[in-house]
Write an enzyme that holds these catalytic residues in place. Structure first.
Site, PDB file in Angstrom:
ATOM      1  N   ASP A 266       0.267  -5.403 -24.763  1.00  0.00           N
ATOM      2  CA  ASP A 266       0.079  -6.730 -24.173  1.00  0.00           C
ATOM      3  C   ASP A 266       0.771  -7.827 -24.986  1.00  0.00           C
ATOM      4  O   ASP A 266       1.227  -8.839 -24.443  1.00  0.00           O
ATOM      5  CB  ASP A 266      -1.409  -7.082 -24.091  1.00  0.00           C
ATOM      6  CG  ASP A 266      -2.296  -5.949 -23.618  1.00  0.00           C
ATOM      7  OD1 ASP A 266      -2.071  -4.796 -24.037  1.00  0.00           O
ATOM      8  OD2 ASP A 266      -3.247  -6.221 -22.865  1.00  0.00           O
TER       9      ASP A 266
ATOM     10  N   ASP B  50      -3.485 -13.589 -29.777  1.00  0.00           N
ATOM     11  CA  ASP B  50      -2.766 -13.971 -28.563  1.00  0.00           C
ATOM     12  C   ASP B  50      -2.156 -15.364 -28.677  1.00  0.00           C
ATOM     13  O   ASP B  50      -1.766 -15.952 -27.666  1.00  0.00           O
ATOM     14  CB  ASP B  50      -3.724 -13.946 -27.363  1.00  0.00           C
ATOM     15  CG  ASP B  50      -4.353 -12.593 -27.158  1.00  0.00           C
ATOM     16  OD1 ASP B  50      -3.697 -11.726 -26.563  1.00  0.00           O
ATOM     17  OD2 ASP B  50      -5.508 -12.394 -27.591  1.00  0.00           O
TER      18      ASP B  50
END
Length: 418
Positions: free
Chosen positions: A186, A126
């Site tokens: 995501d 991320d």
């Protein structure tokens, strides 16, 4: 300890004074749009800022906020390597830009120091979202050479996870990295950092990698009806699909609301950064799925999964609505045929989120702004709680709404790099 109690009491006094002063008499800043939003929008920024001042008082110096559990008055925190760690600094920077509050600026700068060490963490899938939402937001407001160096280093690190065969960045490591390559929807949110890196360095490799990942996700995570699948696992060596599933959705065939939100936001960003009409087309298809979904409530805040069997007696997800609202408002500026429809959708979502049903009372909710987020419902983790990414995209949506309703001639200009 005594000093902290004094600060808390002063904050509570401030909250009381703001409350008795009323939040219904905000300054009108717009010439069009929903009156209940436009007349109070500056007050909403002040409300959010006051909440975050309360939140920062409760936050340990080496931690970042993750959620708040009302039942036992517990602020759950994370380290700088958790996937949500960039949202709190990003929200602080955005609120500082609106309020010019030096307290928020000081805290925003402090939290960037906590994140800086992650710029070389190649285990952090991320990384793009973490560093761009924080340092990237800071660069737009207060450009610094050190911030730029951190972002460039972060982009280089993220590219170590890129696979040319799959044409994507590895989302999750597994025990069989040599055989399986996981990509989650995501992580469309990583791509802004890569586009920024091409702008900053002139190296088109970042740009190409971002576009390649977008195409991989479009071909494999987006279904024929334009709903989304969260997770696709590829063969590492051949790039062929091995299997698909939803971890955070109701089942593997359902449409997880936040996944759909990530897709809407991600492909809107892709059009912004490339001006490629194909990406605008993708974003519009995803948008139409959301707006035509029979299970989308009238107030436009979705249930955690569009296909949850217990609708309407199940959880809403304020985070999905906040992401969608910010995306719809941006998309409204790009779409020739559906701009008004998208604006109204983003406005409706924002109006609901800004209502007492979703916006916490001053001093409540552990200092977070929004209530009723849905983190990971299938395992009952972070259920009906505040979430830092809900706040981040809510404030972003408010800022975009303010710009649009002030007759800004070019919303796209607000996304340009310093």
């Amino acid at each position: 300890m005594i000093r902290k109690l004094i600060k808390r009491n002063l904050l509570q006094l401030l909250l009381f004074l703001l409350a008795i002063g009323g939040c219904s008499t905000g300054k009108q800043v717009a010439t069009k749009g929903n009156k209940s939003l436009t007349e109070t929008i500056e007050q909403r920024f002040k409300h959010a800022s006051t909440q975050y001042k309360l939140l920062m008082e409760e936050l340990p110096e080496d931690k970042l906020p993750k959620t708040y559990v009302k039942a036992n008055n517990f602020l759950e925190t994370s380290g700088s390597d958790w996937w949500t760690s960039g949202f709190y600094p990003g929200t602080l920077w955005a609120l500082f830009e609106e309020t010019n509050d030096s307290v928020l600026l000081k805290e925003a700068r402090r939290t960037l120091k906590l994140l800086a060490k992650q710029q070389t963490n190649d285990k952090l899938a991320d990384l793009g979202a973490i560093m761009y939402n924080s340092f990237g937001t800071a660069m737009k407001i207060d450009p610094q050479v050190s911030y730029q160096k951190t972002l460039v280093a972060s982009a280089k690190t993220l590219m170590k996870r890129y696979n040319a065969k799959v044409k994507a960045i590895r989302s999750w490591d597994t025990r069989q990295n040599d055989k399986e390559f996981v990509v989650v929807i995501d992580h469309l949110m990583n791509l802004e950092l890569l586009f920024w890196a091409t702008h900053a360095t002139g190296d088109s490799a970042y740009y190409k990698a971002a576009c390649n990942e977008a195409e991989t996700i479009w071909k494999n995570h987006i279904r024929p009806d334009y709903s989304t699948c969260q997770i696709v696992t590829f063969d590492t060596k051949t790039g062929k699909v091995k299997h698909k599933r939803n971890a955070q959705g109701y089942n593997d065939e359902s449409c997880w609301a936040r996944g759909q939100a990530w897709a809407l936001y991600g492909f809107t960003v892709l059009y912004r950064e490339t001006s490629n009409p194909t990406y605008l087309n993708y974003a519009e298809h995803i948008a139409e799925y959301i707006l035509n979904e029979p299970n989308l409530p009238k107030d436009k805040v979705p249930y955690w999964d569009f296909n949850a069997p217990d609708i309407p007696n199940t959880y809403r997800d304020a985070s999905a609505a906040a992401i969608m609202s910010a995306a719809f408002l941006e998309l409204s500026g790009y779409s020739t045929n559906n701009g008004k429809t998208y604006f109204k959708a983003g406005e409706a979502m924002l109006e609901t989120l800004a209502s007492p049903e979703y916006t916490a009372l001053l001093g409540a909710n552990g200092g977070f702004i929004l209530m009723h987020g849905a983190g990971y419902i299938p395992v009952m983790a972070e259920v009906d709680v505040p979430l830092p990414y809900a706040d981040y995209y809510y404030i972003q949506a408010l800022k975009r709404y303010k710009m649009l309703t002030m007759n800004s001639s070019n919303l796209n200009a607000s996304f340009r790099y310093p």
